[in-house]
Design a protein around this motif. Structure first.
Motif, PDB file in Angstrom:
ATOM      1  N   VAL A 313      54.170  20.250  47.946  1.00  0.00           N
ATOM      2  CA  VAL A 313      55.484  20.008  47.344  1.00  0.00           C
ATOM      3  C   VAL A 313      55.381  20.167  45.823  1.00  0.00           C
ATOM      4  O   VAL A 313      54.292  20.072  45.247  1.00  0.00           O
ATOM      5  CB  VAL A 313      56.010  18.601  47.697  1.00  0.00           C
ATOM      6  CG1 VAL A 313      56.197  18.464  49.203  1.00  0.00           C
ATOM      7  CG2 VAL A 313      55.080  17.502  47.179  1.00  0.00           C
ATOM      8  N   LEU A 370      64.230  17.666  52.656  1.00  0.00           N
ATOM      9  CA  LEU A 370      63.947  18.299  51.365  1.00  0.00           C
ATOM     10  C   LEU A 370      65.171  18.241  50.462  1.00  0.00           C
ATOM     11  O   LEU A 370      65.065  17.978  49.251  1.00  0.00           O
ATOM     12  CB  LEU A 370      63.508  19.748  51.585  1.00  0.00           C
ATOM     13  CG  LEU A 370      62.120  19.959  52.198  1.00  0.00           C
ATOM     14  CD1 LEU A 370      61.907  21.427  52.554  1.00  0.00           C
ATOM     15  CD2 LEU A 370      61.015  19.481  51.257  1.00  0.00           C
ATOM     16  N   TYR A 375      64.887  18.684  46.458  1.00  0.00           N
ATOM     17  CA  TYR A 375      64.353  20.046  46.424  1.00  0.00           C
ATOM     18  C   TYR A 375      65.481  21.018  46.773  1.00  0.00           C
ATOM     19  O   TYR A 375      66.183  20.825  47.766  1.00  0.00           O
ATOM     20  CB  TYR A 375      63.191  20.203  47.406  1.00  0.00           C
ATOM     21  CG  TYR A 375      62.617  21.601  47.403  1.00  0.00           C
ATOM     22  CD1 TYR A 375      61.841  22.047  46.335  1.00  0.00           C
ATOM     23  CD2 TYR A 375      62.893  22.494  48.440  1.00  0.00           C
ATOM     24  CE1 TYR A 375      61.336  23.347  46.310  1.00  0.00           C
ATOM     25  CE2 TYR A 375      62.391  23.788  48.428  1.00  0.00           C
ATOM     26  CZ  TYR A 375      61.619  24.213  47.353  1.00  0.00           C
ATOM     27  OH  TYR A 375      61.140  25.496  47.321  1.00  0.00           O
TER      28      TYR A 375
END
Length: 401
Positions: A313, A370, A375
């Motif tokens: 990540v 996510l 993200y």
């Protein structure tokens, strides 16, 4: 009743323990039995013969030990080695680290070959050590086939080629906990002397069986090995094998029936088909990760694992938050990053009795998570990439043609 209730089914995508199929659950839903009755030895005899098939061995001797993979490690080491013996062991992630720690605590002289986490075992260094070991002080090569902390698979065929090239007699001891029954594994062809796995991984059983298989060479080594062993002593098993009763102590009756059902499912699908299914799911997961714009912890394609994918990540995201959000909001379990990669990776397990549509549900969940943690993923991107691959590669189910 779940300890902490969540609606629907928990989506279990850690790299073990894994989903248990319904036929296995039903097979284990039974009362205790007298393991000294004629029924249990008869079933055990058949299980031992069938277990050899998942190791792809005709000459190995299997042991079904009521333990975990850690106990299977200890069984492999203490039955074949003596205190002070030199081993070469590869440190490439958390589980290889733990096996090395066990070797050191058992008083072996461990020659550690360390690689960056995300890389495979450094076999060039192994070649150098074998070439220099003219007096054969190395008694065993200990290697984790599939390191689940980083999603790295090692090339066992190359290890065997090196041993043969240098005509080195060292034993080859292999942790196949997250590989056997999911990845290509060939005990006889690769000259593996001790292989081991755990019931909670690709066999899709509860934790509790450490399955060890020993070559004739390993059994011969056990006759002179001086490590202290009691519970894990192969000799106790072999005595009862000769008697035809098979068990030196009380086994889990329920796990034996579960193992019978699990093996039946694997053989019905076909072991090679099981391995091919894992290959598809590994590839589909990696395509999804790529579509998300994220990277695989595994640094080279030759080391990619088809049972677990460790996803790196960005630095501004704590991967532990992804795992927490998965469980708290979506009733899904993903694998944490461990030790050196804690906070840096999350792991998607794709092994055991699992199909492609289940995997797609997991990938859809990961996309939402996510997005939750900030993200900038495009929803549907990873799922679409995986679908495009799977739609072209999933075969017809043989039993339904």
């Amino acid at each position: 009743m779940d300890y902490v209730y969540g609606p629907g089914k928990n989506h279990l995508f850690v790299p073990g323990p894994v989903n248990i199929p319904e036929p296995v659950l039903r097979a284990m839903n039974r009362n205790n039995e007298d393991y000294r009755s004629p029924a249990i030895p008869a079933m055990t005899k058949n299980l031992l013969e069938d277990v050899k098939k998942i190791f792809k061995t005709s000459t190995g001797t299997p042991f079904l030990i009521p333990t975990t993979g850690t106990g299977a490690w200890e069984s492999a080491l203490t039955n074949t080695l003596s205190p002070g013996d030199r081993t070469v062991s590869f440190l490439i992630g958390q589980f290889s680290l733990l096996w090395i720690d066990q070797q050191q605590r058992l008083n072996f002289n461990v020659d550690v070959v360390e690689s960056e986490w995300g890389q495979g075992a450094n076999l060039d260094i192994l070649a150098e050590k074998l070439a220099a070991d003219h007096s054969h002080t190395i008694k065993a090569i200990c290697i984790v086939h599939n390191e689940t902390a980083t999603g790295v698979t090692n090339n066992l065929a190359t290890v065997r080629k090196l041993l043969d090239h240098y005509r080195h007699p060292a034993l080859l001891l292999v942790d196949g906990v997250s590989s056997i029954c999911a990845l290509d594994f060939r005990m006889d062809e690769w000259g593996v002397d001790v292989a081991l796995t755990g019931s909670q991984k690709a066999l899709s059983l509860p934790t509790g069986l450490g399955i060890v298989c020993a070559s004739p060479k390993a059994l011969e080594a056990s006759k002179s090995a001086k490590s202290v062993r009691v519970f894990f002593d192969w000799n106790d098993y072999l005595k009862f094998y000769k008697l035809g009763t098979f068990w030196p102590y009380t086994p889990s009756i329920q796990l034996l029936y579960g193992l019978r059902a699990a093996l039946d499912l694997i053989f019905e699908e076909g072991l090679d088909n099981v391995i091919a299914r894992h290959t598809r799911m590994g590839k589909a997961t990696r395509l999804a990760v790529e579509a998300w714009g994220l990277k695989n912890c595994t640094q080279k394609e030759e080391w990619y694992s088809d049972t677990v994918t460790a996803v790196l990540v960005p630095p501004y995201i704590d991967s532990a938050e992804i795992v927490k959000r998965a469980w708290k909001r979506y009733n899904m379990s993903l694998g944490l990053g461990l030790n050196k990669v804690a906070g840096k990776v999350f792991r998607i397990g794709h092994l055991g009795n699992l199909n492609e549509l289940q995997l797609l549900g997991c990938l859809a969940g990961v996309e939402m998570i996510l997005k939750d943690v900030g993200y900038p993923v495009k929803l549907g991107s990873g799922v679409a990439a995986a679908c495009a691959y799977l739609q072209n590669n999933i075969p017809m189910i043989p039993s339904r043609i």
